[in-house]
Design an enzyme around this catalytic site. Sequence first.
Site, mmCIF file in Angstrom:
data_model
loop_
_atom_site.group_PDB
_atom_site.id
_atom_site.type_symbol
_atom_site.label_atom_id
_atom_site.label_comp_id
_atom_site.label_asym_id
_atom_site.label_seq_id
_atom_site.Cartn_x
_atom_site.Cartn_y
_atom_site.Cartn_z
ATOM 1 N N ASP A 30 0.835 -1.208 0.000
ATOM 2 C CA ASP A 30 0.000 0.000 0.000
ATOM 3 C C ASP A 30 0.867 1.254 0.000
ATOM 4 O O ASP A 30 0.529 2.264 -0.617
ATOM 5 C CB ASP A 30 -0.922 -0.040 1.229
ATOM 6 C CG ASP A 30 -1.972 1.048 1.243
ATOM 7 O OD1 ASP A 30 -2.189 1.693 0.194
ATOM 8 O OD2 ASP A 30 -2.578 1.268 2.297
ATOM 9 N N HIS A 229 -6.367 5.926 7.964
ATOM 10 C CA HIS A 229 -5.484 6.927 7.365
ATOM 11 C C HIS A 229 -5.471 8.169 8.247
ATOM 12 O O HIS A 229 -6.493 8.508 8.851
ATOM 13 C CB HIS A 229 -5.955 7.272 5.952
ATOM 14 C CG HIS A 229 -5.604 6.222 4.943
ATOM 15 N ND1 HIS A 229 -5.749 6.392 3.597
ATOM 16 C CD2 HIS A 229 -5.102 4.968 5.100
ATOM 17 C CE1 HIS A 229 -5.358 5.292 2.955
ATOM 18 N NE2 HIS A 229 -4.959 4.413 3.840
ATOM 19 N N CYS A 260 -2.868 9.164 0.264
ATOM 20 C CA CYS A 260 -4.186 8.839 -0.272
ATOM 21 C C CYS A 260 -4.287 9.538 -1.619
ATOM 22 O O CYS A 260 -4.064 10.739 -1.716
ATOM 23 C CB CYS A 260 -5.281 9.339 0.657
ATOM 24 S SG CYS A 260 -6.901 9.220 -0.115
ATOM 25 N N ASN A 269 -1.417 6.668 5.104
ATOM 26 C CA ASN A 269 -1.460 5.540 6.028
ATOM 27 C C ASN A 269 -0.956 5.900 7.426
ATOM 28 O O ASN A 269 0.005 6.652 7.584
ATOM 29 C CB ASN A 269 -0.580 4.409 5.482
ATOM 30 C CG ASN A 269 -1.220 3.708 4.301
ATOM 31 O OD1 ASN A 269 -2.399 3.384 4.323
ATOM 32 N ND2 ASN A 269 -0.436 3.482 3.259
HETATM 33 MG MG MG Z 1 -3.957 2.586 3.058
#
Ligand code: MG
Length: 320
Positions: A30, A229, A260, A269
């Site tokens: 991610d 987040h 994001c 994150n």
């Molecule tokens: Mg994430």
Amino acid sequence: MTTPEPGLPMAFPAEGLPARIRIHEVGARDGLQNEKATVPTETKAEFIRRLAAAGLTTIEATSFVHPRWVPQLADAEQLFPLVRDLRDRNGTALALPVLVPNERGLDRALALGATRVAVFASATESFAKANLNRTVDEALAMFEPVVTRARAQDAHVRGYLSMCFGDPWEGPVPVARVVRVCRALLDMGCDELSLGDTIGVATPGHVSALLTALTGEGVPVSAIGVHFHDTYGQALANTLAALRHGVTTVDASAGGLGGCPFAKSATGNLATEDLVWMLTGLGIDTGVDLGLLTATSGWMAGQLGRPSPSRTVRALSHKE
Ligand code: MG
């Protein structure tokens, strides 16, 4: 209270919280997937090795989506064999989940020996359309054979659910809608959910309302992970709210890697170091060596050519 080691907060264990938390580390997937500059495969492998050496035991490794969708992770076939036999600090095989969007991705992952896979659904129609070019129900129908086949191969399946709290197009997301998609993911055979606050708008009361609704519908808290987040600075408060409901799986990204895509300047994150700092202060065991983890994120920030957004990484780096 116990006297802390240097670089750690004092621990004040609180009533009603889990004794131990499993951190699901997402930095290598991610986190990196949002990086524009291609990170060399060997650097990714070294990142995962260092994360494991720092005590993380569940490290999401990569994604078997079509390389055109996420060019940064187009080297999944080369990377996965470099890390799949790694062990954690106790000598146990690492949990190395990989994302699989469809049956083709599942085939690629299983062929390389993956034993944990993750599908990614959306709670909202707008994001399902933007991310998967499908309705919510069409996406669920696409995942069903993936989950069934993965389970038939004894693979552990995680179901990510995006936009559980707010959606950039639709605004606040009704709790009942999130519960419906969670139920569908569990009914098709997912072992675990990850509730994503993709644009970071959740607040602790909202987290509590969603978890109350889910457990009220019979979803076991042991099957619930949370993925917050920090866009509005709420990630740790939201995490604490989830811990109070008995959640013991928390997603985080080493060094806070990964923004994001819908809030470009904002923090994305939750940083693993920030999480470990809070959990250590609550006397909750994570198995993570914060010094080694911070050094790993500092090393990765050097590879990427910019400082880590994690406050804990910055604070500990400036102390020395
Ligand atoms: Mg994430």
